[in-house]
Design a protein around this motif. Structure first.
Motif, PDB file in Angstrom:
ATOM      1  N   THR A 199      42.104   3.622  57.632  1.00  0.00           N
ATOM      2  CA  THR A 199      40.803   4.267  57.430  1.00  0.00           C
ATOM      3  C   THR A 199      40.970   5.740  57.071  1.00  0.00           C
ATOM      4  N   ALA A 200      41.881   6.427  57.758  1.00  0.00           N
ATOM      5  CA  ALA A 200      42.104   7.840  57.476  1.00  0.00           C
ATOM      6  C   ALA A 200      42.690   8.037  56.083  1.00  0.00           C
ATOM      7  N   ARG A 201      43.571   7.139  55.673  1.00  0.00           N
ATOM      8  CA  ARG A 201      44.141   7.238  54.328  1.00  0.00           C
ATOM      9  C   ARG A 201      43.041   7.045  53.275  1.00  0.00           C
ATOM     10  N   MET A 202      42.158   6.073  53.513  1.00  0.00           N
ATOM     11  CA  MET A 202      41.050   5.850  52.580  1.00  0.00           C
ATOM     12  C   MET A 202      40.105   7.046  52.557  1.00  0.00           C
ATOM     13  N   LEU A 203      39.812   7.608  53.751  1.00  0.00           N
ATOM     14  CA  LEU A 203      38.934   8.773  53.824  1.00  0.00           C
ATOM     15  C   LEU A 203      39.538   9.961  53.096  1.00  0.00           C
ATOM     16  N   LYS A 204      40.829  10.148  53.249  1.00  0.00           N
ATOM     17  CA  LYS A 204      41.496  11.250  52.545  1.00  0.00           C
ATOM     18  C   LYS A 204      41.404  11.044  51.035  1.00  0.00           C
ATOM     19  N   GLY A 205      41.583   9.810  50.582  1.00  0.00           N
ATOM     20  CA  GLY A 205      41.460   9.531  49.156  1.00  0.00           C
ATOM     21  C   GLY A 205      40.060   9.813  48.635  1.00  0.00           C
ATOM     22  N   ILE A 206      39.045   9.457  49.437  1.00  0.00           N
ATOM     23  CA  ILE A 206      37.658   9.721  49.032  1.00  0.00           C
ATOM     24  C   ILE A 206      37.406  11.223  48.954  1.00  0.00           C
ATOM     25  N   LEU A 207      37.856  11.959  49.953  1.00  0.00           N
ATOM     26  CA  LEU A 207      37.656  13.410  49.959  1.00  0.00           C
ATOM     27  C   LEU A 207      38.388  14.077  48.800  1.00  0.00           C
ATOM     28  N   ASP A 208      39.602  13.610  48.523  1.00  0.00           N
ATOM     29  CA  ASP A 208      40.349  14.168  47.389  1.00  0.00           C
ATOM     30  C   ASP A 208      39.612  13.909  46.082  1.00  0.00           C
ATOM     31  N   ALA A 209      39.076  12.681  45.927  1.00  0.00           N
ATOM     32  CA  ALA A 209      38.345  12.357  44.708  1.00  0.00           C
ATOM     33  C   ALA A 209      37.071  13.196  44.587  1.00  0.00           C
ATOM     34  N   GLU A 210      36.390  13.417  45.723  1.00  0.00           N
ATOM     35  CA  GLU A 210      35.181  14.239  45.699  1.00  0.00           C
ATOM     36  C   GLU A 210      35.517  15.682  45.321  1.00  0.00           C
ATOM     37  N   GLN A 211      36.617  16.195  45.812  1.00  0.00           N
ATOM     38  CA  GLN A 211      37.021  17.552  45.471  1.00  0.00           C
ATOM     39  C   GLN A 211      37.307  17.679  43.975  1.00  0.00           C
ATOM     40  N   VAL A 212      37.967  16.666  43.434  1.00  0.00           N
ATOM     41  CA  VAL A 212      38.239  16.679  41.994  1.00  0.00           C
ATOM     42  C   VAL A 212      36.937  16.635  41.208  1.00  0.00           C
ATOM     43  N   GLY A 213      35.989  15.788  41.673  1.00  0.00           N
ATOM     44  CA  GLY A 213      34.705  15.693  40.979  1.00  0.00           C
ATOM     45  C   GLY A 213      33.922  16.996  41.016  1.00  0.00           C
ATOM     46  N   VAL A 214      33.903  17.643  42.181  1.00  0.00           N
ATOM     47  CA  VAL A 214      33.187  18.913  42.293  1.00  0.00           C
ATOM     48  C   VAL A 214      33.861  19.979  41.441  1.00  0.00           C
ATOM     49  N   ARG A 215      35.171  19.996  41.451  1.00  0.00           N
ATOM     50  CA  ARG A 215      35.887  20.982  40.636  1.00  0.00           C
ATOM     51  C   ARG A 215      35.629  20.755  39.154  1.00  0.00           C
ATOM     52  N   PHE A 216      35.621  19.493  38.744  1.00  0.00           N
ATOM     53  CA  PHE A 216      35.350  19.185  37.340  1.00  0.00           C
ATOM     54  C   PHE A 216      33.934  19.609  36.959  1.00  0.00           C
TER      55      PHE A 216
END
Length: 252
Positions: A199-216
């Motif tokens: 679950t933590a690995r999946m959550l980290k992946g989601i947060l990383d993807a959200e950060q990339v989306g916000v940065r983009f």
């Protein structure tokens, strides 16, 4: 019975080759999680901070005897580590951080020319993580007798390249194994993060993807054009934008 649910009817023993391998994998996964996921990186440190004792004082009733014991113990605490690097309190704090992540650790009592010292042994040096053993009297770094009682702990050395060598069977009377078992047939500890790793690995992946989306999204600029294809007035986003737009349309 629900045909869509297949209930488990058996389970591997706590120290079968399969569960031993899974425990080792989860230990290294938990270490990676702590090292790379900031949301829970401070959990072991906070746990150790709240559980490490700050002081110990003897209470025999004899003040002079208590003072002598306290002086000896406090002097020993400053040089408790066999490597000479850490105090007794620091060793306890590190063990409290290691056990929830790795599942267990241990203290080997060493006799030196300067007296008794402690060697803090991490979980992956109690036995060799790369070895596979099917002997009933050797359980992942622990040597047991016919009754299953630990008689020795096999401590390895590891060089800077990660190679294991010089295994030593430390007698159980000179080794303190720190772990929190939850099954009677269990000899090694399991990381406290075993239930949340995926679950933590999946959550980290989601947060990383959200950060990339916000940065983009923050790197994009909006260009507004009017009906004729030219840029709108500079006041396009002001409260009076409609007035300027209306004037422009009227002139057309």
């Amino acid at each position: 019975a629900n045909r869509l649910f297949n209930p488990r009817t058996n389970e591997a023993p706590s120290e079968s080759p399969k569960t031993i391998r899974e425990r080792k994998v989860m230990m290294f996964e938990a270490r990676d999680l702590i090292a790379n996921f900031s949301a829970i990186a401070g959990v072991p440190e906070k746990f150790a901070l709240n559980c490490t004792p700050n002081e110990w004082s003897p209470a025999t009733g004899d003040r002079d005897y208590d003072r002598a014991i306290a002086d000896y113990f406090h002097a020993w605490c400053k040089k408790a580590d066999v490597t000479g690097r850490h105090s007794f309190r620091q060793l306890i704090g590190m063990a409290l951080q290691m056990r929830p992540v790795d599942g267990d650790c241990g203290f080997a009592l060493r006799k030196t020319a300067d007296g008794l010292r402690l060697q803090l042994v991490p979980a992956d040096l109690i036995g060799n993580p790369a070895e596979i053993s099917n002997f009933d009297k050797y359980i992942d770094g622990i040597v047991v007798d016919d009754f299953g009682k630990p008689v020795a702990y096999r401590v390895f050395q590891r060089d800077r390249n990660g190679s294991y060598s010089n295994p030593e069977d430390v007698p159980a009377r000179a080794f303190c194994h720190y772990f929190d078992p939850f099954r009677a047939d269990q000899y090694r500890g399991v990381t406290e993060f075993h239930a949340v790793i995926n679950t933590a690995r999946m959550l980290k992946g989601i947060l990383d993807a959200e950060q990339v989306g916000v940065r983009f999204a923050s790197q994009q600029a909006a260009l507004v054009f009017n009906e004729r294809g030219s840029a709108s007035p500079r006041q396009a986003f002001s409260p009076f934008a409609d007035r300027f737009q209306g004037s422009a349309k009227g002139r057309r």
